[in-house]
Scaffold this active site. Structure first.
Site, PDB file in Angstrom:
ATOM      1  N   THR A   1     -59.308  85.274  28.213  1.00 52.15           N
ATOM      2  CA  THR A   1     -58.811  84.817  29.416  1.00 52.15           C
ATOM      3  C   THR A   1     -57.303  85.378  29.752  1.00 52.15           C
ATOM      4  OG1 THR A   1     -57.443  83.076  30.741  1.00 52.15           O
ATOM      5  CG2 THR A   1     -58.100  82.757  28.280  1.00 52.15           C
ATOM      6  N   ASP A   2     -57.056  85.657  31.096  1.00 54.46           N
ATOM      7  CA  ASP A   2     -55.514  86.197  31.266  1.00 54.46           C
ATOM      8  C   ASP A   2     -54.482  85.035  30.946  1.00 54.46           C
ATOM      9  OD1 ASP A   2     -56.030  84.175  33.317  1.00 54.46           O
ATOM     10  OD2 ASP A   2     -55.376  85.550  34.980  1.00 54.46           O
ATOM     11  N   GLU A   3     -55.123  83.914  30.456  1.00 51.76           N
ATOM     12  CA  GLU A   3     -53.950  82.997  30.208  1.00 51.76           C
ATOM     13  C   GLU A   3     -53.072  83.000  28.841  1.00 51.76           C
ATOM     14  OE1 GLU A   3     -55.095  78.772  31.174  1.00 51.76           O
ATOM     15  OE2 GLU A   3     -56.415  79.617  32.869  1.00 51.76           O
TER      16      GLU A   3
ATOM     17  N   TYR B   1     -54.917  74.864  25.478  1.00 47.91           N
ATOM     18  CA  TYR B   1     -56.023  75.839  25.720  1.00 47.91           C
ATOM     19  C   TYR B   1     -55.676  77.230  25.433  1.00 47.91           C
ATOM     20  CZ  TYR B   1     -59.198  78.725  28.793  1.00 47.91           C
ATOM     21  OH  TYR B   1     -60.108  79.678  29.082  1.00 47.91           O
TER      22      TYR B   1
ATOM     23  N   LYS C   1     -57.192  80.071  22.694  1.00 54.48           N
ATOM     24  CA  LYS C   1     -58.065  81.464  23.195  1.00 54.48           C
ATOM     25  C   LYS C   1     -57.380  82.416  22.450  1.00 54.48           C
ATOM     26  CE  LYS C   1     -61.113  81.802  25.551  1.00 54.48           C
ATOM     27  NZ  LYS C   1     -62.546  81.950  25.249  1.00 54.48           N
TER      28      LYS C   1
HETATM   29  P1  NAD Z   1     -67.556  76.181  30.806  1.00 57.52           P
HETATM   30  O1  NAD Z   1     -66.661  74.898  30.423  1.00 57.52           O
HETATM   31  O2  NAD Z   1     -68.193  75.871  32.349  1.00 57.52           O
HETATM   32  O3  NAD Z   1     -68.566  76.184  29.998  1.00 57.52           O
HETATM   33  C1  NAD Z   1     -68.511  76.295  28.747  1.00 57.52           C
HETATM   34  C2  NAD Z   1     -69.893  76.283  28.034  1.00 57.52           C
HETATM   35  O4  NAD Z   1     -69.727  76.237  26.422  1.00 57.52           O
HETATM   36  C3  NAD Z   1     -70.560  75.004  28.298  1.00 57.52           C
HETATM   37  O5  NAD Z   1     -71.951  75.194  28.484  1.00 57.52           O
HETATM   38  C4  NAD Z   1     -70.424  73.850  27.069  1.00 57.52           C
HETATM   39  O6  NAD Z   1     -71.536  73.148  26.606  1.00 57.52           O
HETATM   40  C5  NAD Z   1     -70.568  75.237  25.886  1.00 57.52           C
HETATM   41  N1  NAD Z   1     -69.959  74.544  24.688  1.00 57.52           N
HETATM   42  C6  NAD Z   1     -68.609  74.139  24.595  1.00 57.52           C
HETATM   43  N2  NAD Z   1     -68.413  73.725  23.191  1.00 57.52           N
HETATM   44  C7  NAD Z   1     -69.502  74.395  22.556  1.00 57.52           C
HETATM   45  C8  NAD Z   1     -69.740  74.446  21.212  1.00 57.52           C
HETATM   46  N3  NAD Z   1     -68.866  74.107  20.247  1.00 57.52           N
HETATM   47  N4  NAD Z   1     -70.849  75.016  20.747  1.00 57.52           N
HETATM   48  C9  NAD Z   1     -71.647  75.615  21.604  1.00 57.52           C
HETATM   49  N5  NAD Z   1     -71.396  75.401  23.216  1.00 57.52           N
HETATM   50  C10 NAD Z   1     -70.244  74.923  23.593  1.00 57.52           C
HETATM   51  O7  NAD Z   1     -66.473  77.323  30.881  1.00 57.52           O
HETATM   52  P2  NAD Z   1     -66.636  78.573  31.743  1.00 57.52           P
HETATM   53  O8  NAD Z   1     -65.566  78.451  32.841  1.00 57.52           O
HETATM   54  O9  NAD Z   1     -67.784  79.223  31.879  1.00 57.52           O
HETATM   55  O10 NAD Z   1     -65.701  79.570  30.684  1.00 57.52           O
HETATM   56  C11 NAD Z   1     -66.641  80.408  29.826  1.00 57.52           C
HETATM   57  C12 NAD Z   1     -65.818  81.179  28.912  1.00 57.52           C
HETATM   58  O11 NAD Z   1     -64.954  82.313  29.967  1.00 57.52           O
HETATM   59  C13 NAD Z   1     -64.627  80.539  28.011  1.00 57.52           C
HETATM   60  O12 NAD Z   1     -64.548  81.298  26.783  1.00 57.52           O
HETATM   61  C14 NAD Z   1     -63.317  80.433  28.798  1.00 57.52           C
HETATM   62  O13 NAD Z   1     -62.293  80.493  28.030  1.00 57.52           O
HETATM   63  C15 NAD Z   1     -63.574  82.070  29.510  1.00 57.52           C
HETATM   64  N6  NAD Z   1     -62.821  82.245  30.953  1.00 57.52           N
HETATM   65  C16 NAD Z   1     -62.996  81.283  31.869  1.00 57.52           C
HETATM   66  C17 NAD Z   1     -62.443  81.744  33.102  1.00 57.52           C
HETATM   67  C18 NAD Z   1     -62.609  80.610  34.384  1.00 57.52           C
HETATM   68  O14 NAD Z   1     -62.153  80.882  35.391  1.00 57.52           O
HETATM   69  N7  NAD Z   1     -63.668  79.697  34.260  1.00 57.52           N
HETATM   70  C19 NAD Z   1     -61.604  82.861  33.325  1.00 57.52           C
HETATM   71  C20 NAD Z   1     -61.512  83.522  32.208  1.00 57.52           C
HETATM   72  C21 NAD Z   1     -62.071  83.494  31.053  1.00 57.52           C
HETATM   73  P1  TYD Z   2     -57.853  75.168  37.260  1.00 59.42           P
HETATM   74  O1  TYD Z   2     -59.102  75.399  38.152  1.00 59.42           O
HETATM   75  O2  TYD Z   2     -57.952  74.193  36.181  1.00 59.42           O
HETATM   76  O3  TYD Z   2     -57.648  76.639  36.265  1.00 59.42           O
HETATM   77  P2  TYD Z   2     -56.373  77.240  35.349  1.00 59.42           P
HETATM   78  O4  TYD Z   2     -55.449  75.891  35.173  1.00 59.42           O
HETATM   79  O5  TYD Z   2     -57.451  77.712  34.310  1.00 59.42           O
HETATM   80  O6  TYD Z   2     -56.060  78.343  36.540  1.00 59.42           O
HETATM   81  O7  TYD Z   2     -56.494  75.242  38.067  1.00 59.42           O
HETATM   82  C1  TYD Z   2     -56.317  76.223  38.782  1.00 59.42           C
HETATM   83  C2  TYD Z   2     -54.872  75.907  39.651  1.00 59.42           C
HETATM   84  O8  TYD Z   2     -55.151  74.822  40.317  1.00 59.42           O
HETATM   85  C3  TYD Z   2     -53.898  75.482  38.768  1.00 59.42           C
HETATM   86  O9  TYD Z   2     -52.611  76.149  39.055  1.00 59.42           O
HETATM   87  C4  TYD Z   2     -53.840  73.932  38.709  1.00 59.42           C
HETATM   88  C5  TYD Z   2     -54.102  73.790  40.287  1.00 59.42           C
HETATM   89  N1  TYD Z   2     -54.872  72.408  40.347  1.00 59.42           N
HETATM   90  C6  TYD Z   2     -54.349  71.493  41.254  1.00 59.42           C
HETATM   91  O10 TYD Z   2     -53.531  71.890  41.932  1.00 59.42           O
HETATM   92  N2  TYD Z   2     -55.143  70.297  41.459  1.00 59.42           N
HETATM   93  C7  TYD Z   2     -56.248  69.988  40.730  1.00 59.42           C
HETATM   94  O11 TYD Z   2     -57.027  69.044  40.984  1.00 59.42           O
HETATM   95  C8  TYD Z   2     -56.802  70.877  39.846  1.00 59.42           C
HETATM   96  C9  TYD Z   2     -58.104  70.906  39.016  1.00 59.42           C
HETATM   97  C10 TYD Z   2     -56.086  72.123  39.640  1.00 59.42           C
END
Ligand code: NAD
Ligand code: TYD
Length: 339
Positions: free
Chosen positions: A125-127, A153, A157
């Site tokens: 992630t970019d985070e 978090y 990562k």
């Molecule tokens: P999500 O929370 O929707 O899904 C995570 C999945 O992983 C779920 O199906 C959960 O059951 C499974 N999981 C959790 N712990 C586990 C374990 N111990 N063993 C096996 N499976 C397990 O997450 P997401 O948003 O789909 O993110 C997927 C990946 O992409 C993550 O690694 C996250 O850090 C990365 N990512 C997410 C975003 C975003 O905007 N959502 C952006 C950049 C990177």
């Molecule tokens: P989020 O979807 O949790 O993603 P991330 O924290 O990984 O960027 O949140 C996106 C942005 O929205 C973040 O700046 C926090 C804000 N946010 C709110 O203002 N209200 C909410 O209820 C949630 C879940 C997030």
């Protein structure tokens, strides 16, 4: 080609499973998912009977279970999406983030060393780069930006990324890493900003905006992220990091207002609530490397992607209604009541 996709019952992992089964008719996709609160078998309903798809319920930090699956399946590539992914939950209780995101990554890579692999890809992630100031719109995250995390978090990562690079240097494991900005689209879990606001607005419930709502995120449609990972595992260089993002920076408050407009709901639903602890101000990806080396460009503009996403949530009520009627209610109360 056989690909293990971990976390395939979650948001991005499931979209990646669909993308790969659609794109490569001769590939086998083996999904490993622990089905935590964020993982859902109903998400994978459409591929459950596909002969090229197989599912294992297992925890990536469970060494014995993971080794057994690798021994049986002998995958060519592993793409690790499995993670605890929500910043607010990591602030509430970091421990499970350390186990899944760090230890789980190490177990998967140990399995790759033991059984042999063409590529281990880490979905990061970019985070991991921390945040950028709001008054410096000229600054972006490049692959050389120092790791500088803010939340448990992002720290977990970043730790995993360091381990992945160490396994490459120390053991010669053929790894790659992608660091993507915020995704949105179908099957996004309701705790995250965009689905939470869509679902609350549909119920005429308050829309809880943290702080002043001026924090900036760089939003990418999930399918564009999946295409980027597909390119990296096939054509990306071993040992490299690729940033993924589409230059689509938006303030949280502007997203929430847009959702109100699309759903024809009043902005008076917007409620400013106590800010997130350590809240990152701005994320912004410089995607020059993946564009120049692999020819990747985002295809979905935010204006279209958000409409498609809202339409999906309207057409797939069953999917999210089941989620929000369960344990999620307790989470929502803990997080938002009296905030
Ligand atoms: P999500 O929370 O929707 O899904 C995570 C999945 O992983 C779920 O199906 C959960 O059951 C499974 N999981 C959790 N712990 C586990 C374990 N111990 N063993 C096996 N499976 C397990 O997450 P997401 O948003 O789909 O993110 C997927 C990946 O992409 C993550 O690694 C996250 O850090 C990365 N990512 C997410 C975003 C975003 O905007 N959502 C952006 C950049 C990177
Ligand atoms: P989020 O979807 O949790 O993603 P991330 O924290 O990984 O960027 O949140 C996106 C942005 O929205 C973040 O700046 C926090 C804000 N946010 C709110 O203002 N209200 C909410 O209820 C949630 C879940 C997030």
């Amino acid at each position: 080609m056989k690909i293990i996709v971990t976390g395939g019952a979650g948001f991005i992992g499931s979209n990646f499973v669909f993308h790969m089964l659609d794109t490569y008719k001769d590939y086998k996709i083996v999904c490993i998912d622990a089905l935590t609160y964020a993982g859902n078998m109903s998400t994978l309903k459409s591929v459950a009977d596909d002969p090229n798809f197989k599912f294992y319920k297992a925890d990536i930090a469970d060494r014995e279970a993971i080794y057994k699956i690798f021994e049986t399946e002998k995958p060519d590539i592993v793409v690790n999406f499995a993670a605890e992914s929500h910043v607010d939950r990591s602030i509430e209780d970091p421990e499970i983030f350390l186990r899944t995101n760090i230890l789980g990554t190490a177990v998967l890579m140990d399995a790759c060393r033991k059984y042999g692999i063409q590529r281990y890809h880490q979905v990061s992630t970019d985070e991991v780069y921390g945040d950028l100031p709001l008054d410096r719109p000229d600054l972006f995250f490049t692959e050389d930006t120092p790791i500088h995390t803010s939340s448990p978090y992002s720290s977990s990562k970043a730790s995993a990324d360091l381990l992945v690079l160490a396994y490459h240097r120390t053991y010669g494991l053929p790894v790659s890493i992608s660091r993507c900005s915020n995704n949105y689209g179908p099957y996004h879990f309701p705790e995250k900003l965009i689905p939470l606001m869509i679902i609350n607005a549909l119920h005429d419930k308050p829309l809880p905006v943290y702080g002043e709502g001026i924090n900036v995120r760089d939003w990418l449609y999930v399918e564009d992220h999946c295409r980027a990972i597909d390119l990296i595992i096939h054509k990306g260089k071993v040992g490299e990091v690729y940033n993924v993002g589409g230059h689509n920076e938006m303030r949280n408050i502007d997203i929430v207002k847009l959702i109100c407009k699309e759903l024809n709901k009043p902005e008076s639903l917007i409620t400013y609530v106590t800010d997130r602890k350590g809240h990152d101000m701005r994320y912004a990806i410089d995607p020059t490397k993946i564009h120049n080396e692999l020819g990747w460009l985002p295809e979905t503009k935010f204006a279209d992607g958000i409409k498609k996403t809202i339409a999906w949530y309207l057409e797939n009520r069953e999917w999210w209604e089941e989620i929000i009627s369960g344990e999620y209610k307790n989470y929502y109360d803990r997080m938002y009541k009296d905030r």
